[in-house]
Write an enzyme that holds these catalytic residues in place. Structure first.
Site, PDB file in Angstrom:
ATOM      1  N   SER A 219       0.884  -1.266  -0.031  1.00  0.00           N
ATOM      2  CA  SER A 219      -0.177   0.125  -0.096  1.00  0.00           C
ATOM      3  C   SER A 219       0.747   1.294  -0.203  1.00  0.00           C
ATOM      4  O   SER A 219       0.460   2.432  -0.649  1.00  0.00           O
ATOM      5  CB  SER A 219      -0.982  -0.062   1.184  1.00  0.00           C
ATOM      6  OG  SER A 219      -1.885  -1.126   1.091  1.00  0.00           O
TER       7      SER A 219
ATOM      8  N   GLU B  79     -10.039   7.051   2.022  1.00  0.00           N
ATOM      9  CA  GLU B  79      -9.675   5.508   1.687  1.00  0.00           C
ATOM     10  C   GLU B  79     -10.643   4.899   2.550  1.00  0.00           C
ATOM     11  O   GLU B  79     -10.690   4.795   3.873  1.00  0.00           O
ATOM     12  CB  GLU B  79      -8.170   5.343   2.471  1.00  0.00           C
ATOM     13  CG  GLU B  79      -7.664   4.006   2.119  1.00  0.00           C
ATOM     14  CD  GLU B  79      -6.438   3.489   2.822  1.00  0.00           C
ATOM     15  OE1 GLU B  79      -5.466   2.592   2.386  1.00  0.00           O
ATOM     16  OE2 GLU B  79      -6.290   4.017   3.988  1.00  0.00           O
TER      17      GLU B  79
ATOM     18  N   HIS C 277      -6.585  -9.872   3.466  1.00  0.00           N
ATOM     19  CA  HIS C 277      -5.672 -10.721   4.296  1.00  0.00           C
ATOM     20  C   HIS C 277      -6.095 -11.700   5.235  1.00  0.00           C
ATOM     21  O   HIS C 277      -5.276 -12.830   5.329  1.00  0.00           O
ATOM     22  CB  HIS C 277      -4.645  -9.601   5.143  1.00  0.00           C
ATOM     23  CG  HIS C 277      -3.833  -8.712   4.296  1.00  0.00           C
ATOM     24  ND1 HIS C 277      -2.704  -9.396   3.553  1.00  0.00           N
ATOM     25  CD2 HIS C 277      -3.679  -7.426   4.138  1.00  0.00           C
ATOM     26  CE1 HIS C 277      -1.919  -8.312   2.919  1.00  0.00           C
ATOM     27  NE2 HIS C 277      -2.629  -7.167   3.421  1.00  0.00           N
TER      28      HIS C 277
ATOM     29  N   ASP D  57      -5.102   0.620  -4.548  1.00  0.00           N
ATOM     30  CA  ASP D  57      -3.638   0.538  -4.828  1.00  0.00           C
ATOM     31  C   ASP D  57      -3.218  -0.710  -5.171  1.00  0.00           C
ATOM     32  O   ASP D  57      -2.256  -0.895  -6.253  1.00  0.00           O
ATOM     33  CB  ASP D  57      -2.943   0.731  -3.385  1.00  0.00           C
ATOM     34  CG  ASP D  57      -3.750  -0.087  -2.380  1.00  0.00           C
ATOM     35  OD1 ASP D  57      -4.708  -0.657  -2.581  1.00  0.00           O
ATOM     36  OD2 ASP D  57      -3.110   0.140  -1.148  1.00  0.00           O
ATOM     37  N   HIS D  58      -4.179  -1.823  -4.895  1.00  0.00           N
ATOM     38  CA  HIS D  58      -3.730  -3.376  -5.535  1.00  0.00           C
ATOM     39  C   HIS D  58      -4.900  -4.072  -4.889  1.00  0.00           C
ATOM     40  O   HIS D  58      -5.778  -3.771  -4.236  1.00  0.00           O
ATOM     41  CB  HIS D  58      -2.326  -3.805  -4.821  1.00  0.00           C
ATOM     42  CG  HIS D  58      -2.418  -3.724  -3.234  1.00  0.00           C
ATOM     43  ND1 HIS D  58      -3.212  -4.615  -2.431  1.00  0.00           N
ATOM     44  CD2 HIS D  58      -1.964  -2.839  -2.337  1.00  0.00           C
ATOM     45  CE1 HIS D  58      -3.276  -4.031  -1.092  1.00  0.00           C
ATOM     46  NE2 HIS D  58      -2.387  -3.139  -1.126  1.00  0.00           N
TER      47      HIS D  58
END
Length: 372
Positions: free
Chosen positions: A88, A258, A267, A305-306
């Site tokens: 990130s 965000e 995760h 971001d990913h």
């Protein structure tokens, strides 16, 4: 002419007129998306939110997802300078500075040289600025827009940089990095000294904004609670509050929002966690788009971001048999993946964000749209 024929002719003329009005409005929007210069930019980042995570907004809620409101969509590739898969910090630094960097970098390039962020550039041009997150405000993504340190783990140093940073409104967690520090320093006092009206109890909108002050909300020791733990509408409400406050600036504003915990659900390979966080982020996007539609001078960009978790919406298995009647979130990793990430854009300059490009190009595309 018979009355029925006359009625049919009137209906046809009305239908044609309606089509022309709709087409005219669509053409006007397309021209705005190409030629008009925005005054404001709202960048919304769903941390860890790949296309699959975005897709849950279509399957797990009754409302129409905010993503359907965008006409201009692109893809970005996001590898950092020292690996194939980004974290990130490097991802957000690419957005904020236009420089690809190494994993863990916060507002610095691959040689650890501090680079001016788009938030700092906006402030230097007299614009108001804001940062909102459901993580700690010192976490990788928000920090990359106002701080410059060699490693994302330097949360105490990031917190120490916030009081003097040109941020007019911030909201998130992270009290422990400002007031419960091992070095005994109290940066809540420093924030107050730099003109912030601080609230560490609730996201309370004042009866009237004091535009000679700045506003800060730190509402958790570290990250904010999960949606499943009762966070409520913090993110969309903070987004609406920030827009209300920042939009009074006649020179415009830059706001970064965000949805931090989409990543945390990835995760944990926790589908329910992701789904609830995406639904919450979806509300924040709607708040930004509602303002942009009325304002007409605001560029809204939504991306990530990913991707985290290698998530898939798979055909579920019922009684040992695969069925296409139900879907089930599945995962291929507990880390990040290298998949390309969608970029959604609305408003003046939105057409620039179509195509496939690198993540740091988003910085340049914002500057192009703003003509800085």
């Amino acid at each position: 002419m018979p009355k029925t024929a006359l009625r049919d002719m009137k209906k046809l003329l009305f239908l044609l007129a309606t089509i022309l009005v709709v087409q005219s409005c669509n053409n006007s929007y397309q021209q705005m998306a190409i030629r008009k210069k925005p005054k404001n930019v709202i960048l919304l980042i769903g941390d860890g939110m790949g296309l699959t995570q975005m897709s849950t907004a279509f399957y797990y809620q009754d409302k129409t997802p905010s993503f359907t409101r965008f006409q201009h969509i692109g893809l970005h590739q996001n590898e950092p300078t020292d690996a194939t898969i980004t974290d990130s910090a490097a991802g957000a630094t690419a957005f904020s500075t236009g420089y690809k960097s190494y994993n863990s970098a916060i507002g610095v390039d691959k040689d650890t040289i501090a680079r001016e962020t788009i938030l700092e550039m906006a402030a230097a041009r007299g614009q108001a600025t804001g940062v909102i997150a459901t993580s700690s405000i010192t976490h990788a993504t928000p920090a990359s827009f106002f701080a410059h340190v060699a490693n994302r783990g330097m949360a105490d140093e990031i917190a120490a940089q916030l009081p003097a940073a040109p941020v007019d409104f911030f909201a998130g967690g992270g009290i422990e990095f400002f007031a419960r520090r091992k070095d005994g320093k109290n940066y809540l006092d420093s924030l107050a000294a730099y003109g912030y009206l601080m609230d560490t109890t609730a996201l309370t909108k004042p009866a009237a904004w004091d535009y000679s002050k700045k506003y800060g909300y730190l509402l958790a020791s570290d990250g904010m609670p999960k949606m499943s733990e009762g966070r409520g509408d913090f993110l969309p409400e903070a987004t609406a509050m920030a827009i209300d406050f920042l939009s009074e600036d006649k020179d415009g504003f830059f706001l970064m929002v965000e949805g931090s915990q989409i990543d945390w659900g990835g995760h944990a390979n926790d589908g329910d966690y992701i789904i609830e966080e995406v639904k919450d982020f979806d509300k924040a996007i709607d708040a930004a788009l509602d303002f942009a539609e009325k304002d007409g001078n605001t560029l809204v960009i939504v991306t990530a971001d990913h991707e985290t978790g290698g998530m898939s919406l798979s055909a579920a298995e019922v009684r040992m048999q695969r069925t296409y009647e139900h879907i089930n979130p599945t995962f291929s990793t507990g880390g990040h993946s290298a998949t390309l990430i969608p970029v959604y854009a609305y408003g003046p300059g939105a057409a620039k964000f179509m195509g496939i490009y690198q993540n740091n190009d988003i910085f340049g595309l914002m500057l192009q749209a703003l003509r800085w």
